[in-house]
Design a protein around this motif. Structure first.
Motif, mmCIF file in Angstrom:
data_model
loop_
_atom_site.group_PDB
_atom_site.id
_atom_site.type_symbol
_atom_site.label_atom_id
_atom_site.label_comp_id
_atom_site.label_asym_id
_atom_site.label_seq_id
_atom_site.Cartn_x
_atom_site.Cartn_y
_atom_site.Cartn_z
ATOM 1 N N ASP A 250 0.987 -1.218 0.052
ATOM 2 C CA ASP A 250 0.013 -0.015 0.077
ATOM 3 C C ASP A 250 0.990 1.140 -0.152
ATOM 4 O O ASP A 250 1.576 1.730 0.987
ATOM 5 C CB ASP A 250 -0.928 -0.073 1.102
ATOM 6 C CG ASP A 250 -1.799 1.365 1.429
ATOM 7 O OD1 ASP A 250 -1.722 1.926 0.386
ATOM 8 O OD2 ASP A 250 -2.214 1.480 2.298
ATOM 9 N N ALA A 252 -0.231 4.323 -1.072
ATOM 10 C CA ALA A 252 -1.207 5.445 -1.085
ATOM 11 C C ALA A 252 -0.529 6.540 0.289
ATOM 12 O O ALA A 252 -0.734 7.615 -0.088
ATOM 13 C CB ALA A 252 -2.452 5.044 -0.748
ATOM 14 N N GLY A 255 1.195 9.090 -1.319
ATOM 15 C CA GLY A 255 0.898 9.642 -2.523
ATOM 16 C C GLY A 255 1.033 9.102 -3.678
ATOM 17 O O GLY A 255 1.175 9.512 -4.801
ATOM 18 N N LEU A 256 1.512 7.575 -3.634
ATOM 19 C CA LEU A 256 1.706 6.671 -4.866
ATOM 20 C C LEU A 256 0.531 5.783 -5.128
ATOM 21 O O LEU A 256 0.222 5.165 -4.180
ATOM 22 C CB LEU A 256 3.152 6.088 -4.544
ATOM 23 C CG LEU A 256 4.245 7.264 -4.273
ATOM 24 C CD1 LEU A 256 5.541 6.269 -3.948
ATOM 25 C CD2 LEU A 256 4.879 7.857 -5.574
ATOM 26 N N ASP A 257 0.381 5.558 -6.497
ATOM 27 C CA ASP A 257 -0.530 4.363 -6.647
ATOM 28 C C ASP A 257 0.491 3.173 -6.686
ATOM 29 O O ASP A 257 1.717 3.161 -6.742
ATOM 30 C CB ASP A 257 -1.370 4.481 -7.779
ATOM 31 C CG ASP A 257 -0.565 4.990 -9.012
ATOM 32 O OD1 ASP A 257 0.823 4.812 -8.969
ATOM 33 O OD2 ASP A 257 -1.022 5.155 -10.012
ATOM 34 N N ASN A 258 -0.172 2.072 -6.711
ATOM 35 C CA ASN A 258 0.519 0.816 -7.092
ATOM 36 C C ASN A 258 -0.206 -0.110 -7.809
ATOM 37 O O ASN A 258 -1.107 -0.883 -7.644
ATOM 38 C CB ASN A 258 0.813 -0.033 -5.689
ATOM 39 C CG ASN A 258 1.733 -1.159 -5.720
ATOM 40 O OD1 ASN A 258 2.206 -1.225 -6.930
ATOM 41 N ND2 ASN A 258 2.142 -1.632 -4.795
ATOM 42 N N ASP A 259 -0.098 0.108 -9.157
ATOM 43 C CA ASP A 259 -0.705 -0.469 -10.064
ATOM 44 C C ASP A 259 0.005 -1.912 -10.538
ATOM 45 O O ASP A 259 0.459 -2.091 -11.507
ATOM 46 C CB ASP A 259 -0.816 0.191 -11.419
ATOM 47 C CG ASP A 259 -2.005 -0.278 -12.412
ATOM 48 O OD1 ASP A 259 -2.652 -1.344 -12.087
ATOM 49 O OD2 ASP A 259 -1.860 0.122 -13.697
ATOM 50 N N ASN A 260 -0.024 -2.948 -9.466
ATOM 51 C CA ASN A 260 0.505 -4.136 -9.619
ATOM 52 C C ASN A 260 2.048 -3.907 -10.116
ATOM 53 O O ASN A 260 2.539 -4.746 -10.962
ATOM 54 C CB ASN A 260 -0.253 -5.054 -10.748
ATOM 55 C CG ASN A 260 -1.678 -5.581 -10.005
ATOM 56 O OD1 ASN A 260 -1.781 -5.321 -8.992
ATOM 57 N ND2 ASN A 260 -2.367 -5.891 -10.836
ATOM 58 N N GLU A 261 2.470 -3.043 -9.323
ATOM 59 C CA GLU A 261 4.106 -2.825 -9.845
ATOM 60 C C GLU A 261 5.086 -3.323 -8.440
ATOM 61 O O GLU A 261 6.192 -3.839 -8.911
ATOM 62 C CB GLU A 261 4.203 -1.414 -10.010
ATOM 63 C CG GLU A 261 3.665 -0.913 -11.328
ATOM 64 C CD GLU A 261 3.807 0.511 -11.478
ATOM 65 O OE1 GLU A 261 4.562 0.762 -12.655
ATOM 66 O OE2 GLU A 261 3.329 1.042 -10.701
ATOM 67 N N LYS B 69 8.891 1.768 -6.464
ATOM 68 C CA LYS B 69 7.735 2.227 -7.364
ATOM 69 C C LYS B 69 8.081 3.404 -8.121
ATOM 70 O O LYS B 69 8.091 3.688 -9.147
ATOM 71 C CB LYS B 69 6.686 3.076 -6.462
ATOM 72 C CG LYS B 69 5.588 3.875 -7.101
ATOM 73 C CD LYS B 69 4.758 3.068 -8.498
ATOM 74 C CE LYS B 69 4.127 4.148 -8.862
ATOM 75 N NZ LYS B 69 3.313 3.583 -10.112
ATOM 76 N N LYS B 70 8.837 4.654 -7.359
ATOM 77 C CA LYS B 70 9.200 5.974 -7.902
ATOM 78 C C LYS B 70 10.191 5.826 -8.958
ATOM 79 O O LYS B 70 10.314 6.325 -9.959
ATOM 80 C CB LYS B 70 9.636 6.939 -6.757
ATOM 81 C CG LYS B 70 8.381 7.478 -6.043
ATOM 82 C CD LYS B 70 8.514 8.773 -5.492
ATOM 83 C CE LYS B 70 9.460 8.842 -4.284
ATOM 84 N NZ LYS B 70 9.439 10.051 -3.637
#
Lengths: 290, 290, 290, 290
Positions: A250, A252, A255-261, B69-70
């Motif tokens: 998670d 969020a 401030g980041l999404d996590n689109d299956n990454e 992620k980033k």
């Protein structure tokens, strides 16, 4: 009410044997771990410590090494069959032998230089009885597979302790332990075990990669079924598939999404799916899975 | 005589992160294990439990995931550098960061399907100081190598406890742990770490296979020297080579000779050879090996 | 010739639960590892990925935690029975549950301070069927025992590969895995499992220490028999006893004798003795050992 | 720019020796794992495979066994000192010896019957130089401790990746690795190492249990400080304390509160706290920690 001896066996476990075969400059390597388990007329040794029926486990170890020299180590199923028949055939007190062999792979790096492959281990378990009953189970363990998409899990039963949300796109990962039983008409134990192994392994890999999965059980069945459909010499497949959970992190709060990454690869607890896939007319398994 | 605080560090160990990158149908996978160790103004927390200077290890874990992620996970050295600079740069109480990353290899089996490679693990350890001092050590562990000939061991010192006979043809096997320090002129931490790793690994493999060995120490030095001679970006190599003994089995009691064909692969005890090979003008290592 | 689904089960393995009970200042600790395996109407999920019959393994994990809260964790057999009955009783598609629990011991060091005991792990496996069939197997693993004398091994069978000399005074050492099946008249699953465990464990220890051993098989039988003779609530005992070889070191080359004083503790290979001791009128085991 | 040999050592690792001492009927047992690492005039063996300076690791193993016979195994520090002095004193090419010993505990179960204690392992590392410099580090590993209350964690630094809530009552658990350096005035290496070990261990246990903890760092310092304050023969303590996280399970979805009763014992990732506590006038450590 008397105290009696029930099922029992004894033997030498984990005899590590490396066999080098020299073909001029070029060497070949077989690296195995052999376990022998014998049973038979063992009442006296348990009751009174009378060892007359007991072939020492040390002798079993010696036999593994001597046979590696005399016969070489071809396919592990053949080596296990040789050993199992020997113990039952040469010792009247031994009525049944179970021989398990693991083989560690090596990649060639030069005429006599090798690097261990790592990854999965090839396995077999052979049973041989003095009545002539023989079973051969081949297999592998520690084959770690992962699909980064093409897996869903939803529509499941729910109870008061169910909080899991449905998943429509998840990572599916497992460490395959697979064992398959050979169809062995009497007197026909010999076959091309190397090719059989290569093809069965390929079936497992292909079915895992190629199955759009709605549950790990479905993937398990597909893997077993693929082997059975393509390999007529195999009549039963058993699979143990731990569900190596990859949980979406998670992000969020940052401030980041996590689109299956980004996933957390968890250790424990884990789902564990175990199943058997077989031909409806498969011959009885006898001691094959013991 | 007072009791004082000596060297110390704290952090989050073994954050398992798997990063998937989607390129249409085709996915790419990075599978890593990240360890963070921070040090700095930690007198108060040790003395009085005042945590004002302590960035929680939980936040460190979160940072690993957020950065995955980033920034994605490129070469592990780059990811470790990013993290190390972040912790030192953003927290005034953190004066020094050590980030260690292990990477597990996967082989592609389909557009989004993978099998774990097994075998060796790629490693790195990065140190970064608020004074700007940065070191990068790359490496690998669990690379198991074996030469089935081309190895001797004789002419050694003898004392009253020496019974080992000289060997003129033996198996030489080891599980390589290798770490190599990068020459890093200030401000030039970026380089092609992927290519550097591939080539250093090749040097190790080639030198092991290609060295006619009179002792494992000689092989060790040859492996380190090969890396240094071929890779100008590397200034120091450290190797730990357990001698995975393969003992020739005595088959004479069974009327069999054993002309270097059948070996017992022993577990313990084992020889352990550790050594450093470096350029005579290598820059000081600083914290690199801590 | 059709491909069919054979025996199968699924569940959550290795849910690690620690339960603290507060009795004022004094805390009590239970530290367990719980594995759940369910089976039942699972044809559809294997064939088509239809999960309607599948209670998620995640829910099983949640249940372990919720039950630890609601019911506490008493003896592990009781906790396993509670869980097994719950899954079978609440989910019509679940026809059979297997619950395995391991318990790790802790020694008290203060009112709420503990040190883990190390050494052996207490175990149990419970099966419960919707037909009401229930079995309880208690046990332990990793109990390492050694007698430094009082063990012989001779009079064994010999073949052409036998080189082992007879031994009239040897070290006997093993790592005990023991499991014992409770006699469970229907509806009488409750008993003092804590006392039963303590006494069964004592029997194993006493029989190992007190048996003058002519073979490890004899010791195995004596251990099982002791449990059965002293504990009427137990009807069958299964033991796995690896023979942890301690080889006398040859010190003659150094002008020293070795009168059973200096041993090399070997790892592999090792003898492995497996056996069952039971009452001749023991009720059928059903699924107990699966 | 030349390639040179840097720090190196070689030796036999993990020689497993079990020493039985017979006192009539009553036997005594010492069970150890010994690692020897030697260094000295090793340029030639690395450069050219000339083994003239190399005492084989096989001879080192033999020495361990022969010394176990000749001298018995008293306290492990004494045994390590004997070995280290022997290698340096008898081989002119060996300038420095490092001997590490682990001891596994056994509890008496009869005059010659024992059960392995499990739990922590006692350790020591001794260095001896031909210049006479000698260091002794004693220690233990795998001592798993847990406080079920009396631990808080709050007031910590926060950054954009911090989501951890403050904790005012948490479980604190760790697996202690502790090593402590003895103050060794020249020629005074002998002391009551058994009593020193017992007392140092007690200090660690008492300080862990008795410290109301605001951070694991505070507990670490308290543990080291306690040893130093109570044991004048010890001048430095190094501790590695993994934070074995016990996470409170969220039972709210099931209508249950969880007032610090039910925990999930996590494996990875984990916090790792490492620190040194020493006397401000401690003599230089030399090679002690290598």
């Amino acid at each position: 009410m008397a105290v009696v001896l029930g099922p029992n066996r004894y033997g030498k476990a984990e005899t590590r044997v490396v066999r080098v075969t020299r073909d001029g400059e070029v060497h070949h390597l077989k690296d195995c771990n052999v376990g022998v388990s014998l049973s038979g007329a063992m009442e006296e040794v348990h009751r009174r410590g009378d060892n007359a029926a007991v072939l020492p486990t040390d002798s079993q170890k010696n036999t593994v090494y001597a046979f590696a020299k005399k016969h070489g180590i071809g396919e592990i199923e053949e080596f296990a069959l040789l050993l199992a028949r020997h113990f039952v055939g040469s010792q009247p007190t031994i009525h049944h032998a179970r021989v398990a062999v693991e083989e560690y792979g090596w990649e060639r790096r030069g005429p006599h230089s090798f690097a261990r492959s790592g990854g999965e281990v090839r396995t077999c378990v052979v049973h041989h009885d003095r009545d002539g009953a023989t079973t051969v189970v081949s297999g592998l363990r520690d084959l770690v597979l992962l699909n980064s998409t093409g897996s869903e899990f939803h529509g499941f039963a729910k109870d008061e302790y169910t909080t899991l949300p449905p998943a429509t796109d998840r990572v599916l990962a497992t460490a395959v332990t697979a064992r398959w039983r050979h169809l062995l008409p009497a007197g026909e134990e010999s076959r091309d075990y190397a090719e059989s192994y290569r093809q069965a392994r390929r079936c497992l890999l292909d079915a895992f990669a190629g199955t759009y999965s709605l549950s790990l059980q479905q993937t398990l069945f597909a893997m077993g079924e693929r082997v059975l459909r393509e390999r007529p010499e195999i009549c039963e497949v058993r699979l143990e598939l731990p569900n190596k959970h990859h949980f979406l992190v998670d992000l969020a709060p940052f401030g980041l999404d996590n689109d299956n990454e980004v996933y957390f690869a968890a250790d424990r607890p884990y789902g564990l799916i175990e199943g058997t896939v077989l031909h409806d007319d498969a011959t009885p398994a006898g001691a094959a899975w013991d």
